[in-house]
Design a protein around this motif. Structure first.
Motif, mmCIF file in Angstrom:
data_model
loop_
_atom_site.group_PDB
_atom_site.id
_atom_site.type_symbol
_atom_site.label_atom_id
_atom_site.label_comp_id
_atom_site.label_asym_id
_atom_site.label_seq_id
_atom_site.Cartn_x
_atom_site.Cartn_y
_atom_site.Cartn_z
ATOM 1 N N ASP A 145 0.829 -1.208 0.000
ATOM 2 C CA ASP A 145 0.000 0.000 0.000
ATOM 3 C C ASP A 145 0.864 1.258 0.000
ATOM 4 O OD1 ASP A 145 -2.335 1.415 -0.075
ATOM 5 O OD2 ASP A 145 -2.738 1.294 2.061
ATOM 6 N N VAL A 146 1.924 1.259 0.798
ATOM 7 C CA VAL A 146 2.824 2.418 0.830
ATOM 8 C C VAL A 146 3.547 2.554 -0.507
ATOM 9 C CG1 VAL A 146 4.899 3.379 1.891
ATOM 10 C CG2 VAL A 146 3.129 2.369 3.329
ATOM 11 N N LYS A 147 3.930 1.442 -1.082
ATOM 12 C CA LYS A 147 4.599 1.470 -2.388
ATOM 13 C C LYS A 147 3.683 2.082 -3.445
ATOM 14 C CE LYS A 147 6.714 -1.567 -5.855
ATOM 15 N NZ LYS A 147 7.017 -2.961 -6.229
ATOM 16 N N GLN A 148 2.406 1.699 -3.429
ATOM 17 C CA GLN A 148 1.458 2.259 -4.392
ATOM 18 C C GLN A 148 1.248 3.753 -4.154
ATOM 19 O OE1 GLN A 148 -2.754 1.775 -3.993
ATOM 20 N NE2 GLN A 148 -3.001 1.132 -6.109
ATOM 21 N N TYR A 149 1.151 4.139 -2.880
ATOM 22 C CA TYR A 149 0.947 5.557 -2.535
ATOM 23 C C TYR A 149 2.105 6.407 -3.056
ATOM 24 C CZ TYR A 149 0.427 9.744 0.363
ATOM 25 O OH TYR A 149 0.300 11.037 0.794
ATOM 26 N N MET A 150 3.342 5.934 -2.838
ATOM 27 C CA MET A 150 4.512 6.680 -3.292
ATOM 28 C C MET A 150 4.626 6.675 -4.813
ATOM 29 S SD MET A 150 5.716 7.793 -0.482
ATOM 30 C CE MET A 150 7.329 8.432 -0.930
ATOM 31 N N ALA A 151 4.259 5.553 -5.434
ATOM 32 C CA ALA A 151 4.331 5.455 -6.895
ATOM 33 C C ALA A 151 3.318 6.395 -7.549
ATOM 34 C CB ALA A 151 4.076 4.022 -7.338
ATOM 35 N N ASN A 152 2.125 6.501 -6.955
ATOM 36 C CA ASN A 152 1.090 7.365 -7.525
ATOM 37 C C ASN A 152 1.453 8.844 -7.417
ATOM 38 O OD1 ASN A 152 -0.336 5.078 -8.089
ATOM 39 N ND2 ASN A 152 -1.845 5.336 -6.471
ATOM 40 N N LYS A 153 2.341 9.190 -6.497
ATOM 41 C CA LYS A 153 2.757 10.584 -6.338
ATOM 42 C C LYS A 153 3.809 10.989 -7.365
ATOM 43 C CE LYS A 153 3.323 12.474 -2.373
ATOM 44 N NZ LYS A 153 3.818 12.810 -1.018
ATOM 45 N N ARG A 154 4.424 10.025 -8.027
ATOM 46 C CA ARG A 154 5.481 10.337 -8.992
ATOM 47 C C ARG A 154 4.883 10.946 -10.257
ATOM 48 N NH1 ARG A 154 10.064 5.734 -9.454
ATOM 49 N NH2 ARG A 154 11.003 7.485 -10.569
ATOM 50 N N GLN A 155 5.512 11.993 -10.766
ATOM 51 C CA GLN A 155 5.017 12.653 -11.970
ATOM 52 C C GLN A 155 5.300 11.813 -13.217
ATOM 53 O OE1 GLN A 155 6.829 16.562 -11.902
ATOM 54 N NE2 GLN A 155 4.948 17.448 -11.086
ATOM 55 N N GLY A 156 6.450 11.167 -13.236
ATOM 56 C CA GLY A 156 6.797 10.344 -14.395
ATOM 57 C C GLY A 156 7.070 11.168 -15.646
ATOM 58 N N THR A 157 7.532 12.421 -15.479
ATOM 59 C CA THR A 157 7.771 13.290 -16.643
ATOM 60 C C THR A 157 9.236 13.293 -17.081
ATOM 61 O OG1 THR A 157 8.008 15.156 -15.118
ATOM 62 C CG2 THR A 157 5.849 14.826 -16.103
ATOM 63 N N HIS A 158 10.032 12.364 -16.550
ATOM 64 C CA HIS A 158 11.453 12.325 -16.892
ATOM 65 C C HIS A 158 11.651 11.976 -18.370
ATOM 66 C CE1 HIS A 158 10.122 8.324 -16.284
ATOM 67 N NE2 HIS A 158 10.368 8.268 -14.982
ATOM 68 N N LYS A 159 12.639 12.594 -18.986
ATOM 69 C CA LYS A 159 12.892 12.358 -20.415
ATOM 70 C C LYS A 159 14.329 12.738 -20.740
ATOM 71 C CE LYS A 159 11.773 11.650 -24.780
ATOM 72 N NZ LYS A 159 13.168 11.583 -25.280
ATOM 73 N N SER A 160 15.011 11.867 -21.488
ATOM 74 C CA SER A 160 16.339 12.213 -22.008
ATOM 75 C C SER A 160 16.333 11.973 -23.513
ATOM 76 C CB SER A 160 17.429 11.379 -21.331
ATOM 77 O OG SER A 160 17.304 10.018 -21.699
ATOM 78 N N LYS A 161 17.173 12.693 -24.220
ATOM 79 C CA LYS A 161 17.195 12.590 -25.678
ATOM 80 C C LYS A 161 18.007 11.376 -26.127
ATOM 81 C CE LYS A 161 16.532 17.470 -26.740
ATOM 82 N NZ LYS A 161 17.046 18.652 -27.471
ATOM 83 N N GLU A 162 17.444 10.667 -27.076
ATOM 84 C CA GLU A 162 18.153 9.538 -27.669
ATOM 85 C C GLU A 162 18.837 9.996 -28.958
ATOM 86 O OE1 GLU A 162 15.626 6.148 -27.937
ATOM 87 O OE2 GLU A 162 15.275 6.075 -25.778
ATOM 88 N N ARG A 163 19.492 9.079 -29.624
ATOM 89 C CA ARG A 163 20.343 9.430 -30.767
ATOM 90 C C ARG A 163 19.598 10.216 -31.848
ATOM 91 N NH1 ARG A 163 24.735 5.438 -33.450
ATOM 92 N NH2 ARG A 163 25.507 6.841 -35.071
ATOM 93 N N SER A 164 18.360 9.821 -32.114
ATOM 94 C CA SER A 164 17.614 10.473 -33.192
ATOM 95 C C SER A 164 17.086 11.851 -32.801
ATOM 96 C CB SER A 164 16.446 9.589 -33.618
ATOM 97 O OG SER A 164 15.547 9.393 -32.534
ATOM 98 N N GLU A 165 17.140 12.191 -31.494
ATOM 99 C CA GLU A 165 16.567 13.449 -31.017
ATOM 100 C C GLU A 165 17.623 14.520 -30.726
ATOM 101 O OE1 GLU A 165 12.747 11.674 -28.584
ATOM 102 O OE2 GLU A 165 14.749 11.476 -27.713
ATOM 103 N N VAL A 166 18.888 14.129 -30.699
ATOM 104 C CA VAL A 166 19.953 15.091 -30.421
ATOM 105 C C VAL A 166 20.220 15.941 -31.654
ATOM 106 C CG1 VAL A 166 22.383 15.348 -29.790
ATOM 107 C CG2 VAL A 166 21.003 13.596 -28.704
ATOM 108 N N SER A 167 20.431 17.252 -31.417
ATOM 109 C CA SER A 167 20.720 18.153 -32.523
ATOM 110 C C SER A 167 22.207 18.076 -32.876
ATOM 111 C CB SER A 167 20.349 19.593 -32.128
ATOM 112 O OG SER A 167 20.691 20.480 -33.159
#
Length: 209
Positions: free
Chosen positions: A36-58
């Motif tokens: 239950d605590v794991k779910q509570y903490m997981a639901n609070k995460r925004q999940g907006t992390h992003k890094s550029k891969e090879r095709s996205e780098v300028s």
């Protein structure tokens, strides 16, 4: 389990409240609490992390060196992950961390958290009270009278009360929730659990529903 009822002055009123053994007297289930605590903490995460891969780098797509005959591996363009400033291999992408948990498991986890508080004598029952206006000074006085001013406390109300909530909002160690908002993480995170008389009945009705 019987507990004495105190007033906001910290005085014993002589009244007793019986906590249900089906809720506060069960054998705690640690694994249900973990889930239950794991779910509570997981639901609070925004999940907006992003890094550029090879095709996205300028960068230029020109081949840096000849691809064959050099005796080494092909290198490709400057966006290659092996080069500084290149794309990242299998980098993080936006996603949701939410996962499903059965209602019975969540209910067992909340009961287990309350049972731990009952075992540790960390539950205080106080008479129903309210404020005529938001007053942090009055709320601090109540915590001092109940001898929980220096502890991390969770006050459970039967229903929303904006005056009480606003009075405690600026206090770092005080949290106010209603019985319907009760969750495992908040209960375990608090050092002392303060219940009003009406909230005890509201909690029992919530679990019996």
């Amino acid at each position: 389990m019987e507990l004495s009822v105190y007033n906001i002055k910290g005085e014993d009123t002589g009244k007793k409240v019986t906590l249900s053994d089906a809720i506060f007297g069960i054998e705690p289930n640690d694994h249900a609490i973990y889930l239950d605590v794991k779910q509570y903490m997981a639901n609070k995460r925004q999940g907006t992390h992003k890094s550029k891969e090879r095709s996205e780098v300028s960068g230029s797509t020109r081949k840096l060196i000849r691809q064959k005959g050099g005796g080494g591996a092909r290198r490709g363009d400057i966006n290659s992950p092996v080069l500084v400033g290149g794309g990242r291999v299998f980098g993080p992408r936006p996603r949701s961390y939410e996962f499903k948990l059965n209602k019975k498991v969540k209910g067992l986890a909340r009961k287990s958290a309350l049972a731990y508080k009952a075992k540790n004598d960390a539950i205080i029952v106080v008479e129903d009270f309210s404020f005529e206006a938001p007053k942090t000074k009055d709320f601090v006085a109540i915590t001092k009278n109940l001898k929980v001013a220096d502890k991390k406390l969770l006050l459970v109300l039967p229903e929303k009360n904006n005056f009480v909530y606003l009075s405690a909002r600026n206090l770092e160690k005080a949290n106010i929730i209603t019985a319907s908002e009760l969750n495992t993480y908040r209960v375990l995170d608090a050092t002392s659990l303060v219940l009003t008389e009406s909230s005890v009945a509201a909690i029992e009705n919530l679990f019996n529903a």
